[in-house]
Enzyme design. Structure first.
Site, PDB file in Angstrom:
ATOM      1  N   GLY A  13       3.644 -23.794 -19.015  1.00  0.00           N
ATOM      2  CA  GLY A  13       3.637 -22.791 -20.081  1.00  0.00           C
ATOM      3  C   GLY A  13       4.722 -23.091 -21.103  1.00  0.00           C
ATOM      4  O   GLY A  13       5.382 -22.181 -21.607  1.00  0.00           O
ATOM      5  N   ASN A  90       6.644 -21.378 -15.106  1.00  0.00           N
ATOM      6  CA  ASN A  90       6.785 -20.316 -16.109  1.00  0.00           C
ATOM      7  C   ASN A  90       5.443 -19.810 -16.644  1.00  0.00           C
ATOM      8  O   ASN A  90       5.357 -18.655 -17.067  1.00  0.00           O
ATOM      9  CB  ASN A  90       7.640 -20.853 -17.271  1.00  0.00           C
ATOM     10  N   TYR A 155      -0.757  -7.655 -12.456  1.00  0.00           N
ATOM     11  CA  TYR A 155       0.374  -8.504 -12.862  1.00  0.00           C
ATOM     12  C   TYR A 155       1.582  -8.300 -11.946  1.00  0.00           C
ATOM     13  O   TYR A 155       2.179  -9.257 -11.452  1.00  0.00           O
ATOM     14  CB  TYR A 155       0.745  -8.159 -14.309  1.00  0.00           C
ATOM     15  N   LYS A 159       3.553 -10.917  -9.584  1.00  0.00           N
ATOM     16  CA  LYS A 159       4.975 -11.265  -9.786  1.00  0.00           C
ATOM     17  C   LYS A 159       5.798 -10.972  -8.533  1.00  0.00           C
ATOM     18  O   LYS A 159       6.758 -11.687  -8.229  1.00  0.00           O
ATOM     19  CB  LYS A 159       5.527 -10.522 -11.006  1.00  0.00           C
TER      20      LYS A 159
HETATM   21  N1  LIG Z   1       7.935 -11.983 -22.478  1.00  0.00           N
HETATM   22  C1  LIG Z   1       8.338 -11.112 -21.575  1.00  0.00           C
HETATM   23  O1  LIG Z   1       8.788  -9.998 -21.901  1.00  0.00           O
HETATM   24  C2  LIG Z   1       8.300 -11.456 -20.100  1.00  0.00           C
HETATM   25  C3  LIG Z   1       8.915 -10.582 -19.203  1.00  0.00           C
HETATM   26  C4  LIG Z   1       8.890 -10.859 -17.837  1.00  0.00           C
HETATM   27  C5  LIG Z   1       8.276 -12.022 -17.388  1.00  0.00           C
HETATM   28  N2  LIG Z   1       7.678 -12.857 -18.271  1.00  0.00           N
HETATM   29  C6  LIG Z   1       7.021 -14.068 -17.746  1.00  0.00           C
HETATM   30  O2  LIG Z   1       7.517 -15.200 -18.396  1.00  0.00           O
HETATM   31  C7  LIG Z   1       6.481 -16.179 -18.490  1.00  0.00           C
HETATM   32  C8  LIG Z   1       6.308 -16.608 -19.940  1.00  0.00           C
HETATM   33  O3  LIG Z   1       6.010 -15.455 -20.718  1.00  0.00           O
HETATM   34  P1  LIG Z   1       5.948 -15.512 -22.322  1.00  0.00           P
HETATM   35  O4  LIG Z   1       6.198 -14.149 -22.806  1.00  0.00           O
HETATM   36  O5  LIG Z   1       6.775 -16.652 -22.816  1.00  0.00           O
HETATM   37  O6  LIG Z   1       4.396 -15.838 -22.523  1.00  0.00           O
HETATM   38  P2  LIG Z   1       3.628 -16.448 -23.790  1.00  0.00           P
HETATM   39  O7  LIG Z   1       2.244 -15.888 -23.719  1.00  0.00           O
HETATM   40  O8  LIG Z   1       4.413 -16.270 -25.039  1.00  0.00           O
HETATM   41  O9  LIG Z   1       3.584 -17.994 -23.410  1.00  0.00           O
HETATM   42  C9  LIG Z   1       2.968 -18.385 -22.228  1.00  0.00           C
HETATM   43  C10 LIG Z   1       2.576 -19.848 -22.276  1.00  0.00           C
HETATM   44  O10 LIG Z   1       1.875 -20.144 -21.055  1.00  0.00           O
HETATM   45  C11 LIG Z   1       0.667 -20.826 -21.367  1.00  0.00           C
HETATM   46  N3  LIG Z   1      -0.341 -20.541 -20.346  1.00  0.00           N
HETATM   47  C12 LIG Z   1      -0.999 -19.363 -20.134  1.00  0.00           C
HETATM   48  N4  LIG Z   1      -1.890 -19.509 -19.136  1.00  0.00           N
HETATM   49  C13 LIG Z   1      -1.792 -20.790 -18.700  1.00  0.00           C
HETATM   50  C14 LIG Z   1      -2.447 -21.552 -17.711  1.00  0.00           C
HETATM   51  N5  LIG Z   1      -3.432 -21.025 -16.970  1.00  0.00           N
HETATM   52  N6  LIG Z   1      -2.101 -22.846 -17.526  1.00  0.00           N
HETATM   53  C15 LIG Z   1      -1.127 -23.406 -18.290  1.00  0.00           C
HETATM   54  N7  LIG Z   1      -0.464 -22.740 -19.257  1.00  0.00           N
HETATM   55  C16 LIG Z   1      -0.814 -21.454 -19.466  1.00  0.00           C
HETATM   56  C17 LIG Z   1       0.255 -20.284 -22.738  1.00  0.00           C
HETATM   57  O11 LIG Z   1      -0.636 -21.169 -23.394  1.00  0.00           O
HETATM   58  C18 LIG Z   1       1.604 -20.151 -23.430  1.00  0.00           C
HETATM   59  O12 LIG Z   1       1.998 -21.341 -24.076  1.00  0.00           O
HETATM   60  C19 LIG Z   1       5.235 -15.551 -17.872  1.00  0.00           C
HETATM   61  O13 LIG Z   1       5.116 -15.952 -16.530  1.00  0.00           O
HETATM   62  C20 LIG Z   1       5.529 -14.065 -17.952  1.00  0.00           C
HETATM   63  O14 LIG Z   1       4.853 -13.321 -16.962  1.00  0.00           O
HETATM   64  C21 LIG Z   1       7.669 -12.598 -19.613  1.00  0.00           C
END
Ligand SMILES: NC(=O)c1ccc[n+]([C@@H]2O[C@H](COP(=O)([O-])OP(=O)(O)OC[C@H]3O[C@@H](n4cnc5c(N)ncnc54)[C@H](O)[C@@H]3O)[C@@H](O)[C@H]2O)c1
Length: 249
Positions: A13, A90, A155, A159
């Site tokens: 990701g 990630n 979700y 997690k």
């Molecule tokens: N942004 C937040 O507030 C937040 C909070 C807690 C946890 N997280 C976790 O952090 C991680 C990243 O979140 P983010 O906000 O940067 O997300 P985002 O949507 O901005 O980016 C996620 C990336 O993962 C890629 N992706 C999605 N599904 C995929 C798959 N099946 N195979 C390969 N790549 C894939 C997407 O193309 C994207 O580039 C996630 O696991 C999310 O659950 C985010």
């Protein structure tokens, strides 16, 4: 000496958001990066941006829920370097859905991408890590596991599963000197969050943080750097919370 000097690191990701922030910080700290993302074009663009800044980065398009696409990336890293030093799991999805409207297919997709992906990637990278008696795996979970959150049953379950998976595998892999830890981000300003989260809910979360500012991907990347580096050699099976002081357990 840079913290990840020549450390071969796979980040899933990595095209956008938190993953891209981790890629930036790890590149500055000397890592050789294998960036993996469903969005091949944006992943290529991220790797090209890093290379043009003098760093080492290659992009791989694929889906973390499919072992065979992860295998292409893992095989490429092992063929080129004979090792993978660190993996940052990630990639994740977080579409909202009321529980009673949630289909079994939506539930399964959430578990496949966020949780079962750890099963696939760990199976692929652990044998060579065991052989070398060295490896760092960092799994990006979420603070929602501690808080619970409406419309995110699938979700939050995934997690929490990541934390359980990491704790159990840390016990099994500790004797091989392999470190497996989690990071639980709070509300982080990313491309995905802008699409899926309600601005009023984000403002309410920020109001409950100790730190009165929006957290950004670099805030998560720092603890990931620590957990991927030798600075954390005494830690495994742990969860570092990066939420601006939202919860304190
Ligand atoms: N942004 C937040 O507030 C937040 C909070 C807690 C946890 N997280 C976790 O952090 C991680 C990243 O979140 P983010 O906000 O940067 O997300 P985002 O949507 O901005 O980016 C996620 C990336 O993962 C890629 N992706 C999605 N599904 C995929 C798959 N099946 N195979 C390969 N790549 C894939 C997407 O193309 C994207 O580039 C996630 O696991 C999310 O659950 C985010």
């Amino acid at each position: 000496m840079k913290l990840l000097d020549q450390k071969v690191t796979l980040i899933t990701g990595a095209a956008l958001g938190i993953g891209a922030g981790i890629a930036d910080l790890f590149a500055e700290n000397g890592a050789i990066l294998y960036l993996f993302d469903l969005d091949g074009e944006k992943c290529q663009a991220k790797a090209a941006e890093l290379r043009s800044a003098g760093h080492q980065a290659q992009a791989f398009q694929g889906d973390v829920s499919r072992a065979e696409s992860l295998q292409t990336c893992v095989d490429a890293a092992l063929a080129a370097h004979g090792r993978i030093d660190a993996v940052i799991n990630n990639a994740g999805i977080y579409p909202r859905r009321a529980f009673l409207d949630m289909t079994e297919a939506e539930w399964d997709q959430m578990q496949d991408v966020n949780l079962k992906s750890l099963f696939h990637i760990s199976k692929l990278v652990l044998p060579s890590m065991i052989e070398r008696r060295s490896g760092k795996i960092v799994n990006i979970s979420s603070v929602t596991f501690f808080k619970g959150m409406a419309l995110l049953t699938h979700y939050v379950a995934s997690k929490g599963g990541m934390i359980g998976f990491s704790r159990a595998l840390a016990r099994e892999m500790g004797p091989h000197n392999i470190h497996i830890n989690c990071v639980t981000p709070g509300a982080i300003k990313t491309e995905g969050e802008v699409v899926h989260a309600d601005p009023a809910a984000i403002a309410a979360i920020q109001a409950r943080q100790c730190l009165d500012r929006r957290l950004v991907p670099l805030d998560v990347a720092g603890p990931c750097l620590f957990l991927a580096s030798s600075l954390s050699d005494g830690m495994t099976g742990q969860t570092l919370n990066v939420d601006g002081g939202l919860i304190m357990y």
